[in-house]
Design a protein around this motif. Structure first.
Motif, PDB file in Angstrom:
ATOM      1  N   ALA A   1       2.673   1.499  -3.403  1.00 32.64           N
ATOM      2  CA  ALA A   1       1.753   1.807  -4.498  1.00 32.64           C
ATOM      3  C   ALA A   1       1.503   3.306  -4.612  1.00 32.64           C
ATOM      4  O   ALA A   1       1.353   3.836  -5.723  1.00 32.64           O
ATOM      5  CB  ALA A   1       0.435   1.065  -4.283  1.00 32.64           C
ATOM      6  N   LYS A   2       1.472   4.000  -3.488  1.00 33.46           N
ATOM      7  CA  LYS A   2       1.261   5.448  -3.511  1.00 33.46           C
ATOM      8  C   LYS A   2       2.415   6.160  -4.218  1.00 33.46           C
ATOM      9  O   LYS A   2       2.204   7.098  -4.982  1.00 33.46           O
ATOM     10  CB  LYS A   2       1.109   5.978  -2.085  1.00 33.46           C
ATOM     11  CG  LYS A   2      -0.145   5.491  -1.376  1.00 33.46           C
ATOM     12  CD  LYS A   2      -0.201   6.011   0.065  1.00 33.46           C
ATOM     13  CE  LYS A   2      -1.447   5.507   0.784  1.00 33.46           C
ATOM     14  NZ  LYS A   2      -1.481   5.962   2.199  1.00 33.46           N
ATOM     15  N   VAL A   3       3.636   5.694  -3.966  1.00 37.29           N
ATOM     16  CA  VAL A   3       4.810   6.299  -4.603  1.00 37.29           C
ATOM     17  C   VAL A   3       4.816   5.970  -6.092  1.00 37.29           C
ATOM     18  O   VAL A   3       5.068   6.834  -6.937  1.00 37.29           O
ATOM     19  CB  VAL A   3       6.106   5.806  -3.931  1.00 37.29           C
ATOM     20  CG1 VAL A   3       7.330   6.417  -4.610  1.00 37.29           C
ATOM     21  CG2 VAL A   3       6.101   6.148  -2.443  1.00 37.29           C
ATOM     22  N   TRP A   4       4.540   4.718  -6.430  1.00 33.34           N
ATOM     23  CA  TRP A   4       4.521   4.309  -7.832  1.00 33.34           C
ATOM     24  C   TRP A   4       3.471   5.081  -8.622  1.00 33.34           C
ATOM     25  O   TRP A   4       3.678   5.411  -9.798  1.00 33.34           O
ATOM     26  CB  TRP A   4       4.250   2.808  -7.939  1.00 33.34           C
ATOM     27  CG  TRP A   4       5.440   1.938  -7.630  1.00 33.34           C
ATOM     28  CD1 TRP A   4       6.511   2.255  -6.849  1.00 33.34           C
ATOM     29  CD2 TRP A   4       5.661   0.613  -8.096  1.00 33.34           C
ATOM     30  NE1 TRP A   4       7.393   1.200  -6.787  1.00 33.34           N
ATOM     31  CE2 TRP A   4       6.905   0.174  -7.544  1.00 33.34           C
ATOM     32  CE3 TRP A   4       4.948  -0.261  -8.900  1.00 33.34           C
ATOM     33  CZ2 TRP A   4       7.429  -1.081  -7.785  1.00 33.34           C
ATOM     34  CZ3 TRP A   4       5.465  -1.526  -9.146  1.00 33.34           C
ATOM     35  CH2 TRP A   4       6.697  -1.933  -8.597  1.00 33.34           C
ATOM     36  N   ALA A   5       2.330   5.348  -7.986  1.00 34.32           N
ATOM     37  CA  ALA A   5       1.252   6.059  -8.680  1.00 34.32           C
ATOM     38  C   ALA A   5       1.692   7.451  -9.118  1.00 34.32           C
ATOM     39  O   ALA A   5       1.254   7.966 -10.150  1.00 34.32           O
ATOM     40  CB  ALA A   5       0.026   6.155  -7.782  1.00 34.32           C
ATOM     41  N   ASN A   6       2.590   8.047  -8.334  1.00 40.00           N
ATOM     42  CA  ASN A   6       3.099   9.384  -8.686  1.00 40.00           C
ATOM     43  C   ASN A   6       4.091   9.340  -9.835  1.00 40.00           C
ATOM     44  O   ASN A   6       4.442  10.384 -10.394  1.00 40.00           O
ATOM     45  CB  ASN A   6       3.761  10.022  -7.462  1.00 40.00           C
ATOM     46  CG  ASN A   6       2.758  10.340  -6.368  1.00 40.00           C
ATOM     47  OD1 ASN A   6       1.601  10.630  -6.649  1.00 40.00           O
ATOM     48  ND2 ASN A   6       3.203  10.277  -5.113  1.00 40.00           N
TER      49      ASN A   6
ATOM     50  N   LEU B   1       0.831  -1.209   0.000  1.00 34.21           N
ATOM     51  CA  LEU B   1       0.000   0.000   0.000  1.00 34.21           C
ATOM     52  C   LEU B   1       0.864   1.256   0.000  1.00 34.21           C
ATOM     53  O   LEU B   1       0.582   2.221  -0.731  1.00 34.21           O
ATOM     54  CB  LEU B   1      -0.925   0.000   1.222  1.00 34.21           C
ATOM     55  CG  LEU B   1      -2.094  -0.992   1.186  1.00 34.21           C
ATOM     56  CD1 LEU B   1      -2.821  -1.000   2.531  1.00 34.21           C
ATOM     57  CD2 LEU B   1      -3.061  -0.635   0.064  1.00 34.21           C
ATOM     58  N   LEU B   2       1.935   1.242   0.797  1.00 30.78           N
ATOM     59  CA  LEU B   2       2.830   2.405   0.853  1.00 30.78           C
ATOM     60  C   LEU B   2       3.571   2.580  -0.467  1.00 30.78           C
ATOM     61  O   LEU B   2       3.687   3.695  -0.989  1.00 30.78           O
ATOM     62  CB  LEU B   2       3.826   2.233   2.002  1.00 30.78           C
ATOM     63  CG  LEU B   2       3.243   2.258   3.426  1.00 30.78           C
ATOM     64  CD1 LEU B   2       4.311   1.880   4.449  1.00 30.78           C
ATOM     65  CD2 LEU B   2       2.671   3.631   3.741  1.00 30.78           C
TER      66      LEU B   2
ATOM     67  N   TRP C   1       8.755  -1.252   2.360  1.00 30.68           N
ATOM     68  CA  TRP C   1       8.288   0.107   2.614  1.00 30.68           C
ATOM     69  C   TRP C   1       7.694   0.195   4.016  1.00 30.68           C
ATOM     70  O   TRP C   1       6.895  -0.648   4.431  1.00 30.68           O
ATOM     71  CB  TRP C   1       7.219   0.510   1.594  1.00 30.68           C
ATOM     72  CG  TRP C   1       7.775   1.087   0.332  1.00 30.68           C
ATOM     73  CD1 TRP C   1       7.945   0.451  -0.861  1.00 30.68           C
ATOM     74  CD2 TRP C   1       8.226   2.432   0.136  1.00 30.68           C
ATOM     75  NE1 TRP C   1       8.490   1.304  -1.795  1.00 30.68           N
ATOM     76  CE2 TRP C   1       8.667   2.539  -1.217  1.00 30.68           C
ATOM     77  CE3 TRP C   1       8.311   3.555   0.959  1.00 30.68           C
ATOM     78  CZ2 TRP C   1       9.170   3.715  -1.755  1.00 30.68           C
ATOM     79  CZ3 TRP C   1       8.820   4.736   0.424  1.00 30.68           C
ATOM     80  CH2 TRP C   1       9.242   4.809  -0.914  1.00 30.68           C
TER      81      TRP C   1
END
Length: 355
Positions: free
Chosen positions: A235-240, A232-233, A283
């Protein structure tokens, strides 16, 4: 003094590395070890007679180890097989689990024909069953597990083969992919792929834990919890970044897969999946996870590698497992340091060093 001994050991290790790179069959490296008086068995070599000192059979690099050709090993394996055949519940479970992992690896590496050996060869079957038997036998024995100490001891030996085989495969992969890497670079990439946390994550992410004998082990539950949290952590970075860790996102990921590994690997690495990993850590956990979360899982991973190596040889074993690791080779050492600075303690532990 200690410093001089360390220098000499570094020289010997460098020579072995050069020997392996010059002769990937392993005969030159084994021959060198034989010359300096190693504890390797005195076996008949199959090398070119004009270079007879480069001799050594059973390096497990290009083919499996001939266990049944050794009377001691043959007797030990027969003894273990006899014990195991009396444990009907255990052998039934292990046969089911072995079929599951063969199916899983076949999908990863398109090696269905090679996997048939685990149905046809009793020794290969025993090695794989042993690798999957993760019961610690530490608790009070029941009638089913009593007497399996020799089976567990064999698993410990297979682990050491797998540990060495995996390390050699990964370092060789890194060396050829990034030939200008410094020693510090290679160390960083090696631990990014081979840390206990990384191996446990890869093991669970790809469903290999479901092929183990003890599917209800605490480590499985713990690691799944850590993995979900870290995914989850990450995925937030990858989404950016449009779907991957570095600028360019998925487009850059696909470009590198094509550049480094060619068309044949593009379908197997269609999308990155290890979003929870951060340069050898998870992460949200900048340091190593608690041992009970990753120790047993990474041990099982290496046992499976060991069984495959003893059966097929390192080259074929790595072909089967390679797709599980290649995603983590696509970021350079410097990109790891930049992207995961402050996220993983390993990026600061392994500096670039000298050329």
């Amino acid at each position: 003094g200690t410093g001089k001994k360390k220098q000499l050991s570094d020289i010997v290790e460098s020579f072995l590395g050069a020997a392996y790179l010059a002769d990937p069959s392993g005969y030159m490296a084994v021959g060198f070890l034989n010359e300096i008086g190693s504890c390797l068995p005195n076996v008949e070599g199959v090398a070119d007679p004009t270079t007879s000192w480069f001799a050594g059979e059973g390096t497990c690099l290009t083919e499996g180890y001939p266990l049944n050709a050794n009377s001691g090993w043959a007797a030990e394996l027969t003894k273990i097989e006899d014990i195991l055949q009396r444990k009907h519940g255990i052998i039934s479970t292990l046969q089911t689990k072995a079929a599951e992992i063969c199916h899983l690896l076949s999908k990863q590496a398109n090696c269905q024909d090679r996997m048939k050996i685990f149905r046809l060869d009793p020794t290969a079957s025993l090695l794989l069953h042993c690798a999957l038997f993760d019961d610690s036998l530490d608790e009070e024995y029941n009638s089913e597990t009593r007497g399996l100490e020799s089976f567990a001891n064999l698993r410990d030996k297979i682990f050491h083969v797998g540990n060495a085989a995996l390390q050699l495969s990964i370092i060789s992969e890194i060396y050829h992919l990034y030939p200008t890497n410094t020693s510090g670079d290679i160390h960083l990439m090696k631990v990014a792929l081979m840390s206990h946390d990384s191996l446990a994550y890869i093991f669970v992410k790809n469903g290999l834990h479901e092929c183990l004998f003890d599917t209800n082990a605490d480590a499985h539950i713990l690691m799944q919890g850590y993995m979900e949290e870290s995914d989850l952590l990450g995925a937030k970075v990858w989404a950016n970044n449009d779907g991957w860790m570095i600028p360019g996102g998925l487009d850059e990921f696909h470009r590198r897969v094509q550049q480094y590994y060619g068309d044949g690997m593009c379908k197997k690495l269609a999308c990155p999946q290890y979003m929870g990993l951060a340069a050898g850590r998870l992460w949200g956990h900048g340091q190593k996870l608690e041992g009970k979360a990753s120790e047993d899982l990474q041990f099982s991973m290496k046992c499976i590698v060991g069984a495959l190596t003893l059966t097929f040889g390192l080259r074929d074993a790595w072909d089967m497992l390679r797709p599980l690791f290649l995603e983590l080779t696509l970021m350079s050492p410097e990109e790891l340091r930049t992207s995961y600075k402050g996220v993983s303690d390993l990026t600061s532990n392994y500096k670039k060093g000298k050329k």
